[in-house]
Enzyme design. Structure first.
Site, PDB file in Angstrom:
ATOM      1  N   LYS A  90      46.858  68.363 100.053  1.00 41.17           N
ATOM      2  CA  LYS A  90      47.379  67.416 101.048  1.00 41.17           C
ATOM      3  C   LYS A  90      47.503  68.025 102.441  1.00 41.17           C
ATOM      4  O   LYS A  90      47.397  67.335 103.443  1.00 41.17           O
ATOM      5  CB  LYS A  90      48.732  66.876 100.600  1.00 41.17           C
ATOM      6  CG  LYS A  90      48.630  65.902  99.434  1.00 41.17           C
ATOM      7  CD  LYS A  90      49.960  65.212  99.189  1.00 41.17           C
ATOM      8  CE  LYS A  90      49.809  64.061  98.219  1.00 41.17           C
ATOM      9  NZ  LYS A  90      49.661  64.542  96.811  1.00 41.17           N
ATOM     10  N   GLU A 112      55.326  58.253 105.058  1.00 38.48           N
ATOM     11  CA  GLU A 112      56.121  57.780 103.931  1.00 38.48           C
ATOM     12  C   GLU A 112      55.778  58.671 102.756  1.00 38.48           C
ATOM     13  O   GLU A 112      54.713  59.288 102.720  1.00 38.48           O
ATOM     14  CB  GLU A 112      55.813  56.325 103.608  1.00 38.48           C
ATOM     15  CG  GLU A 112      54.657  56.084 102.668  1.00 38.48           C
ATOM     16  CD  GLU A 112      53.305  56.481 103.223  1.00 38.48           C
ATOM     17  OE1 GLU A 112      53.098  56.297 104.435  1.00 38.48           O
ATOM     18  OE2 GLU A 112      52.469  56.978 102.442  1.00 38.48           O
ATOM     19  N   SER A 379      43.531  70.281  92.167  1.00 33.75           N
ATOM     20  CA  SER A 379      44.144  69.723  93.379  1.00 33.75           C
ATOM     21  C   SER A 379      45.500  70.309  93.734  1.00 33.75           C
ATOM     22  O   SER A 379      45.869  70.342  94.901  1.00 33.75           O
ATOM     23  CB  SER A 379      44.257  68.201  93.252  1.00 33.75           C
ATOM     24  OG  SER A 379      44.993  67.842  92.103  1.00 33.75           O
TER      25      SER A 379
HETATM   26  C1  LIG Z   1      49.050  63.673  95.837  1.00 36.39           C
HETATM   27  C2  LIG Z   1      48.294  64.427  94.811  1.00 36.39           C
HETATM   28  C3  LIG Z   1      47.196  63.859  94.141  1.00 36.39           C
HETATM   29  C4  LIG Z   1      46.745  62.444  94.319  1.00 36.39           C
HETATM   30  O1  LIG Z   1      46.335  62.112  95.607  1.00 36.39           O
HETATM   31  P1  LIG Z   1      44.783  61.919  95.966  1.00 36.39           P
HETATM   32  O2  LIG Z   1      44.828  61.299  97.307  1.00 36.39           O
HETATM   33  O3  LIG Z   1      44.191  61.043  94.915  1.00 36.39           O
HETATM   34  O4  LIG Z   1      44.174  63.256  95.962  1.00 36.39           O
HETATM   35  C5  LIG Z   1      46.484  64.647  93.246  1.00 36.39           C
HETATM   36  N1  LIG Z   1      46.846  65.926  92.987  1.00 36.39           N
HETATM   37  C6  LIG Z   1      47.908  66.495  93.603  1.00 36.39           C
HETATM   38  C7  LIG Z   1      48.262  67.898  93.276  1.00 36.39           C
HETATM   39  C8  LIG Z   1      48.667  65.781  94.530  1.00 36.39           C
HETATM   40  O5  LIG Z   1      49.728  66.353  95.122  1.00 36.39           O
END
Ligand SMILES: *Cc1c(COP(=O)(O)O)cnc(C)c1O
Length: 394
Positions: A90, A112, A379
């Protein structure tokens, strides 16, 4: 590639667009113009590159998961977004948008947040650049996510409780929108995924595509000494980490798989699988797939992972689905929990519950994927989820 850029109305095929109140149009047009100017300015890229390298820690490594590869019978790699500052992808977007806000001369940023991850990433970027920050958060979520609320306050950010409605993400979005309409002269609104009205889905994708561009260099099948991927897998909430790693590979021979949350099971109706089980409609300013009832009312989503608990999805993914550029599948809470344990045990990496969905799909499909080079976009890290998993395991 040119075909999947948004057109001048911000559409990806029949999806996307700018379904916003008149009062927001000037802000959206100003933002689009400012982003276009910044994105074609080498000095903006130079500053962003510097921050991504020295503050965020990019490029993030690619890592071959030897023990898990052996256990699953495939050649498994991770793109380590969990090693980026604040523990997830993010930050790529919030640093980019905060830098843009500064260039636009906006002294204040709002956002938000649901579980607080996007709020923390926004507060971090604002502290970095000395921008005033306010984050809207549902009162219920504030109670559930006390640690992230405290983090945001440590970072100098004001957390504004939203007591309307059930006090969750949807209510926080409405309040943030209301704030923006009233303060647009001085304020930029950072949306946390590839969702919302144009230019957000396009802009956030551009800020996140660094993930896939790095991967192309890191796994080039040649000088890097690493193979090219056959399959790339990522979890999909709003879709930003998936779009970030997919986009540079769109239209290539690499198979792209997005994994949504099947929650308690698609048949129960309690899930977050907008692409797999939803239908087209308009949500939060753009036309895309969403979860809705027969009357077009948006339904509540459910997932064990807060980041996948969203009833819509980025419009470019909707276009990728319809055009067959990527395929979309779903994984239940229980399957994701199992993968969370599997990865922790076999590789010493505790993943975010969101990310565990991607691994669970790979584990399920191991026979079909045998011998293939598979890259999972890791992610985020799972520190934020450990308490929740401990409670569920009891
Ligand atoms: C917020 C988040 C997501 C989901 O958000 P996307 O916009 O779909 O990437 C996925 N993995 C993690 C670790 C997150 O913090």
């Amino acid at each position: 590639m040119t075909l999947i850029r948004p057109d001048e109305r911000g559409r990806f095929g029949e999806f996307g667009g700018r379904f916003a109140p008149e009062t927001l149009m000037p802000a959206l047009l100003e933002l689009e113009a400012a982003f276009e100017a910044a994105w074609s300015d080498p000095s903006f890229h130079a500053e962003l590159r510097h921050l991504l390298r020295d503050f965020v820690g990019r490029p993030t490594p690619v890592y071959r998961a030897d023990r898990l590869s052996q256990e699953l019978g495939l050649d498994l790699w991770f793109k380590r977004e969990d090693l980026a500052h604040t523990g997830a992808h993010k930050i790529n977007n919030t640093v980019g948008q905060a830098l843009l806000a500064k260039r636009m001369g906006k002294p204040r940023i709002i956002a938000e947040t649901g579980a607080g991850q996007h709020g923390v990433a926004t507060a971090t970027a604002c502290a970095l650049l000395g921008i005033e920050c306010a984050v809207y958060m549902g009162a219920t979520d504030i109670e559930r996510q006390a640690l992230n609320v405290y983090r945001m306050r440590l970072l100098g950010c004001e957390v504004i409780p939203v007591t309307k409605g059930p006090g969750t993400l949807k209510d926080a979005v409405s309040e943030a929108m209301r704030d923006w309409v009233a303060t647009v002269e001085t304020t930029h609104y950072i949306i946390g995924s590839v969702v919302g009205p144009h230019p957000f889905p396009w802009m956030v994708r551009e800020f996140q595509k660094v993930i896939g561009e790095e991967l192309q260099e890191q796994m080039d099948g040649g000088d890097s000494g690493r193979p090219r991927p056959d399959v790339i897998v990522a979890c999909v909430g709003g879709g930003s980490n998936a779009m970030g790693i997919f986009y540079p590979y769109a239209g290539s021979s690499v198979r792209l798989v997005g994994v949504e949350a099947a929650g308690h099971g698609l048949e129960t109706g309690e899930h977050g699988a907008s692409l797999v089980a939803g239908s087209p409609g308009v949500i939060h300013g753009s036309r895309t797939y969403l979860l809705q009832d027969d009357a077009g009312q948006v339904l509540e989503a459910h997932s064990v992972s807060a980041g996948l608990d969203y009833p819509g999805v980025g419009p470019e993914h909707a276009n990728f689905k319809d055009r067959g550029i990527a395929e979309y599948v779903s994984i239940t809470d229980a399957e994701a929990m199992e993968a969370f344990h599997l990865l922790s045990r076999t590789e010493g990496i505790i993943p975010a519950l969101e990310t565990a969905h991607a691994l669970a799909w790979v584990a399920n499909e191991r026979d079909d994927l045998a011998g293939k080079t598979v890259v999972i976009n890791l992610s985020g890290r799972g520190d934020k989820d450990v308490q929740q998993v401990a409670a569920l395991d009891e």
